[in-house]
Design a protein around this motif. Structure first.
Motif, PDB file in Angstrom:
ATOM      1  N   PRO A 118      -9.110 -23.141  15.228  1.00  0.00           N
ATOM      2  CA  PRO A 118      -9.425 -24.104  14.171  1.00  0.00           C
ATOM      3  C   PRO A 118      -9.549 -25.525  14.723  1.00  0.00           C
ATOM      4  O   PRO A 118      -9.281 -25.782  15.901  1.00  0.00           O
ATOM      5  CB  PRO A 118      -8.233 -23.985  13.216  1.00  0.00           C
ATOM      6  N   ARG A 119      -9.893 -26.461  13.854  1.00  0.00           N
ATOM      7  CA  ARG A 119     -10.204 -27.818  14.291  1.00  0.00           C
ATOM      8  C   ARG A 119      -8.981 -28.710  14.466  1.00  0.00           C
ATOM      9  O   ARG A 119      -8.967 -29.585  15.335  1.00  0.00           O
ATOM     10  CB  ARG A 119     -11.179 -28.463  13.284  1.00  0.00           C
ATOM     11  N   ALA A 127      -2.452 -20.641  15.057  1.00  0.00           N
ATOM     12  CA  ALA A 127      -3.390 -19.556  15.353  1.00  0.00           C
ATOM     13  C   ALA A 127      -3.081 -18.825  16.655  1.00  0.00           C
ATOM     14  O   ALA A 127      -3.608 -17.730  16.881  1.00  0.00           O
ATOM     15  CB  ALA A 127      -4.813 -20.099  15.401  1.00  0.00           C
ATOM     16  N   LEU A 128      -2.241 -19.400  17.519  1.00  0.00           N
ATOM     17  CA  LEU A 128      -2.018 -18.838  18.847  1.00  0.00           C
ATOM     18  C   LEU A 128      -0.552 -18.458  19.038  1.00  0.00           C
ATOM     19  O   LEU A 128       0.340 -19.058  18.434  1.00  0.00           O
ATOM     20  CB  LEU A 128      -2.436 -19.857  19.915  1.00  0.00           C
ATOM     21  N   PRO A 129      -0.268 -17.480  19.907  1.00  0.00           N
ATOM     22  CA  PRO A 129       1.115 -17.023  20.111  1.00  0.00           C
ATOM     23  C   PRO A 129       1.951 -18.039  20.871  1.00  0.00           C
ATOM     24  O   PRO A 129       1.473 -18.713  21.789  1.00  0.00           O
ATOM     25  CB  PRO A 129       0.943 -15.734  20.916  1.00  0.00           C
ATOM     26  N   ALA A 130       3.217 -18.147  20.477  1.00  0.00           N
ATOM     27  CA  ALA A 130       4.155 -19.053  21.131  1.00  0.00           C
ATOM     28  C   ALA A 130       4.612 -18.490  22.469  1.00  0.00           C
ATOM     29  O   ALA A 130       4.721 -17.275  22.652  1.00  0.00           O
ATOM     30  CB  ALA A 130       5.365 -19.302  20.234  1.00  0.00           C
ATOM     31  N   VAL A 131       4.886 -19.393  23.416  1.00  0.00           N
ATOM     32  CA  VAL A 131       5.359 -19.030  24.747  1.00  0.00           C
ATOM     33  C   VAL A 131       6.574 -19.908  25.078  1.00  0.00           C
ATOM     34  O   VAL A 131       6.526 -21.115  24.878  1.00  0.00           O
ATOM     35  CB  VAL A 131       4.262 -19.273  25.809  1.00  0.00           C
ATOM     36  N   ASP A 188       6.980 -29.991  20.624  1.00  0.00           N
ATOM     37  CA  ASP A 188       7.208 -28.992  19.579  1.00  0.00           C
ATOM     38  C   ASP A 188       7.151 -27.567  20.105  1.00  0.00           C
ATOM     39  O   ASP A 188       7.817 -26.685  19.574  1.00  0.00           O
ATOM     40  CB  ASP A 188       6.161 -29.137  18.463  1.00  0.00           C
ATOM     41  N   GLY A 189       6.334 -27.314  21.129  1.00  0.00           N
ATOM     42  CA  GLY A 189       6.233 -25.955  21.625  1.00  0.00           C
ATOM     43  C   GLY A 189       4.997 -25.719  22.471  1.00  0.00           C
ATOM     44  O   GLY A 189       4.165 -26.603  22.655  1.00  0.00           O
ATOM     45  N   VAL A 190       4.906 -24.508  22.996  1.00  0.00           N
ATOM     46  CA  VAL A 190       3.817 -24.083  23.882  1.00  0.00           C
ATOM     47  C   VAL A 190       3.088 -22.923  23.220  1.00  0.00           C
ATOM     48  O   VAL A 190       3.710 -22.063  22.594  1.00  0.00           O
ATOM     49  CB  VAL A 190       4.368 -23.630  25.253  1.00  0.00           C
ATOM     50  N   ARG A 191       1.757 -22.905  23.371  1.00  0.00           N
ATOM     51  CA  ARG A 191       0.954 -21.803  22.851  1.00  0.00           C
ATOM     52  C   ARG A 191       0.039 -21.270  23.958  1.00  0.00           C
ATOM     53  O   ARG A 191      -0.398 -22.019  24.832  1.00  0.00           O
ATOM     54  CB  ARG A 191       0.107 -22.248  21.659  1.00  0.00           C
ATOM     55  N   ARG A 192      -0.269 -19.988  23.895  1.00  0.00           N
ATOM     56  CA  ARG A 192      -1.087 -19.333  24.899  1.00  0.00           C
ATOM     57  C   ARG A 192      -2.508 -19.103  24.355  1.00  0.00           C
ATOM     58  O   ARG A 192      -2.681 -18.400  23.358  1.00  0.00           O
ATOM     59  CB  ARG A 192      -0.437 -18.000  25.283  1.00  0.00           C
ATOM     60  N   PRO A 193      -3.542 -19.704  24.972  1.00  0.00           N
ATOM     61  CA  PRO A 193      -4.916 -19.451  24.535  1.00  0.00           C
ATOM     62  C   PRO A 193      -5.289 -17.988  24.756  1.00  0.00           C
ATOM     63  O   PRO A 193      -5.102 -17.462  25.851  1.00  0.00           O
ATOM     64  CB  PRO A 193      -5.764 -20.364  25.423  1.00  0.00           C
ATOM     65  N   MET A 194      -5.814 -17.342  23.721  1.00  0.00           N
ATOM     66  CA  MET A 194      -6.198 -15.938  23.826  1.00  0.00           C
ATOM     67  C   MET A 194      -7.475 -15.674  23.046  1.00  0.00           C
ATOM     68  O   MET A 194      -7.618 -16.147  21.921  1.00  0.00           O
ATOM     69  CB  MET A 194      -5.092 -15.026  23.271  1.00  0.00           C
ATOM     70  N   PRO A 195      -8.396 -14.890  23.618  1.00  0.00           N
ATOM     71  CA  PRO A 195      -9.572 -14.458  22.863  1.00  0.00           C
ATOM     72  C   PRO A 195      -9.166 -13.422  21.825  1.00  0.00           C
ATOM     73  O   PRO A 195      -8.060 -12.875  21.869  1.00  0.00           O
ATOM     74  CB  PRO A 195     -10.475 -13.850  23.940  1.00  0.00           C
ATOM     75  N   PRO A 196     -10.063 -13.113  20.871  1.00  0.00           N
ATOM     76  CA  PRO A 196      -9.686 -12.218  19.758  1.00  0.00           C
ATOM     77  C   PRO A 196      -9.143 -10.868  20.192  1.00  0.00           C
ATOM     78  O   PRO A 196      -8.197 -10.357  19.589  1.00  0.00           O
ATOM     79  CB  PRO A 196     -11.012 -12.068  18.990  1.00  0.00           C
ATOM     80  N   GLU A 197      -9.716 -10.268  21.247  1.00  0.00           N
ATOM     81  CA  GLU A 197      -9.266  -8.927  21.611  1.00  0.00           C
ATOM     82  C   GLU A 197      -7.828  -8.933  22.128  1.00  0.00           C
ATOM     83  O   GLU A 197      -7.066  -8.004  21.884  1.00  0.00           O
ATOM     84  CB  GLU A 197     -10.204  -8.304  22.659  1.00  0.00           C
ATOM     85  N   LEU A 198      -7.428 -10.003  22.833  1.00  0.00           N
ATOM     86  CA  LEU A 198      -6.044 -10.070  23.305  1.00  0.00           C
ATOM     87  C   LEU A 198      -5.087 -10.434  22.180  1.00  0.00           C
ATOM     88  O   LEU A 198      -3.937  -9.989  22.171  1.00  0.00           O
ATOM     89  CB  LEU A 198      -5.930 -11.083  24.445  1.00  0.00           C
ATOM     90  N   LEU A 199      -5.548 -11.230  21.219  1.00  0.00           N
ATOM     91  CA  LEU A 199      -4.713 -11.519  20.058  1.00  0.00           C
ATOM     92  C   LEU A 199      -4.422 -10.239  19.283  1.00  0.00           C
ATOM     93  O   LEU A 199      -3.317 -10.030  18.796  1.00  0.00           O
ATOM     94  CB  LEU A 199      -5.399 -12.542  19.158  1.00  0.00           C
ATOM     95  N   ALA A 200      -5.425  -9.372  19.175  1.00  0.00           N
ATOM     96  CA  ALA A 200      -5.232  -8.101  18.482  1.00  0.00           C
ATOM     97  C   ALA A 200      -4.217  -7.232  19.223  1.00  0.00           C
ATOM     98  O   ALA A 200      -3.374  -6.574  18.611  1.00  0.00           O
ATOM     99  CB  ALA A 200      -6.562  -7.371  18.350  1.00  0.00           C
ATOM    100  N   MET A 201      -4.273  -7.232  20.557  1.00  0.00           N
ATOM    101  CA  MET A 201      -3.318  -6.462  21.348  1.00  0.00           C
ATOM    102  C   MET A 201      -1.922  -7.045  21.217  1.00  0.00           C
ATOM    103  O   MET A 201      -0.921  -6.323  21.215  1.00  0.00           O
ATOM    104  CB  MET A 201      -3.753  -6.445  22.812  1.00  0.00           C
TER     105      MET A 201
END
Length: 211
Positions: A118-119, A127-131, A188-201
């Motif tokens: 998102p913007r 939108a992204l998983p925390a690390v 506040d935290g760290v997020r891992r950039p992931m394309p849609p297929e890895l987010l689904a996994m």
């Protein structure tokens, strides 16, 4: 005496696949909306930022193929982030020609790696998983509270406790240090950039691990 049939592992069992993935990771080790920020002070501290992270962990345990894809995305994010250093800060900017604000820079750089987000900074964090900070890798995103609300600024980690972000009109896109108390106290935290297929996994494996 155990027969060969009984001793043969069942690759179809989710718990067995997860165990294999964890073993591979242990042996391989670790792989590689607009915002304006007012910097107050430039003193450097040796620590103090490890306790400010969200308690949510990074549950995803990729296999070898998925780990390679993840590393490729992080490398692409890193290269494209460094390429933008020195470009101007523009409120609402989201293009290489016209300049970027902080979340516009993230949307552009991640888009070059095939990751659609998102913007706004807050929406990107959601939108992204925390690390955990202890597992941060080059190319991960760092989120800060700089406007009195969580996730109001975002940058891209480039290693050595440093990150790239579109800071403000005076500084432009520049490198900052996590050892600066201004940033360490606002992390506040760290997020891992992931394309849609890895987010689904990620969602799939998190569901299996948390059952």
């Amino acid at each position: 005496m155990v027969s060969q049939t009984a001793a043969r592992p069942d690759w179809r069992r989710p718990d067995f696949r997860i165990g294999v993935s964890l073993a591979l990771l242990t042996s391989a080790g670790l792989l590689l909306g607009g915002c304006a920020t007012d910097l107050s002070g430039s003193a450097v501290s040796s620590g103090g930022y490890t306790n400010t992270l969200s308690s949510r962990g990074y549950a995803y345990r990729p296999d070898i193929q998925e780990s390679h894809r993840e590393a490729t995305v992080l490398d692409t994010v890193l290269v494209n982030a460094i390429a933008q250093i020195g470009k101007p800060y523009v409120w609402g900017g989201e293009s290489r020609a016209g300049g970027f604000d902080c979340s516009g820079l993230i949307q552009y750089v991640l888009g070059q790696a095939g990751v659609q987000v998102p913007r706004t900074a807050a929406a990107q964090a959601a939108a992204l998983p925390a690390v955990p900070l202890s597992h941060i890798q080059k190319g991960d995103l760092l989120f800060f509270n700089t406007l009195g609300r969580p996730y109001s600024h975002v940058g891209i980690y480039i290693g050595g406790d440093q990150f790239v972000s579109a800071l403000n009109p005076r500084a432009g896109i520049t490198v900052q240090s996590l050892r600066n108390p201004y940033w360490s106290s606002r992390l506040d935290g760290v997020r891992r950039p992931m394309p849609p297929e890895l987010l689904a996994m990620t969602a799939r494996d998190s569901h299996v691990l948390n059952r």
